[in-house]
Scaffold this motif. Structure first.
Motif, mmCIF file in Angstrom:
data_model
loop_
_atom_site.group_PDB
_atom_site.id
_atom_site.type_symbol
_atom_site.label_atom_id
_atom_site.label_comp_id
_atom_site.label_asym_id
_atom_site.label_seq_id
_atom_site.Cartn_x
_atom_site.Cartn_y
_atom_site.Cartn_z
ATOM 1 N N ASP A 1 2.289 -25.463 43.526
ATOM 2 C CA ASP A 1 2.622 -25.526 42.247
ATOM 3 C C ASP A 1 1.258 -26.130 41.628
ATOM 4 O O ASP A 1 0.241 -26.196 40.777
ATOM 5 C CB ASP A 1 2.938 -27.074 41.848
ATOM 6 N N ASP B 1 -1.224 -24.583 38.910
ATOM 7 C CA ASP B 1 -2.492 -25.411 37.998
ATOM 8 C C ASP B 1 -3.641 -24.464 38.601
ATOM 9 O O ASP B 1 -4.281 -24.440 37.364
ATOM 10 C CB ASP B 1 -2.440 -26.408 38.797
ATOM 11 N N GLY C 1 6.452 -22.292 41.983
ATOM 12 C CA GLY C 1 5.159 -23.045 41.207
ATOM 13 C C GLY C 1 4.958 -22.171 39.427
ATOM 14 O O GLY C 1 4.713 -21.092 39.401
ATOM 15 N N ALA D 1 2.902 -22.898 35.980
ATOM 16 C CA ALA D 1 2.158 -24.161 35.460
ATOM 17 C C ALA D 1 1.268 -23.225 34.021
ATOM 18 O O ALA D 1 0.854 -21.761 33.897
ATOM 19 C CB ALA D 1 0.339 -23.760 35.829
#
Length: 119
Positions: free
Chosen positions: A33, A37, A101, A103
């Motif tokens: 994650d 990001d 992940g 984003a």
């Protein structure tokens, strides 16, 4: 008595192994994650500077790699960058495969080519 004690020890070992796998998976997911990001923000930065989708995607890949992740997907259209990264899991947790992940970062219109500059 010895059999009961042995069963308790085996059960404790199985529970500890399960907790270790779960902990490893949670750490890998958090790393994925965070890498996603950072990669999305890097891509959005290039979009804000007007560098184009190809440069934005390259920036996302470099940032993912710097965070020990692999860029799986990058969609940079207009002012929006959406990325998906993959982080390898190590140790006991690797049996579940890599952690992923995703984003999304969007450039505000007022930030195109000059965010933070006084009017």
């Amino acid at each position: 008595m010895a059999i009961v004690l042995m069963a308790v020890v085996v059960l404790a070992a199985v529970l500890a192994l399960g907790a270790a796998r779960l902990g490893g998976a949670l750490v890998a997911r958090a790393r994925a994650d965070a890498a996603a990001d950072a990669a999305a923000l890097a891509a959005a930065d290039m979009l804000a500077l007007g560098r184009g989708e190809r440069v934005a995607s390259s920036a996302a890949a470099e940032t993912a790699s710097a965070n020990e992740a692999r860029l799986v997907r990058c969609e940079c259209t207009g002012r929006v960058a959406t990325v998906e990264v993959e982080v390898a899991t190590h140790g006991v947790g690797r049996l579940a495969g890599p952690a992923r992940g995703t984003a999304r970062a969007e450039v505000r219109p007022e930030c195109l080519l000059g965010c933070g500059q006084p009017p």
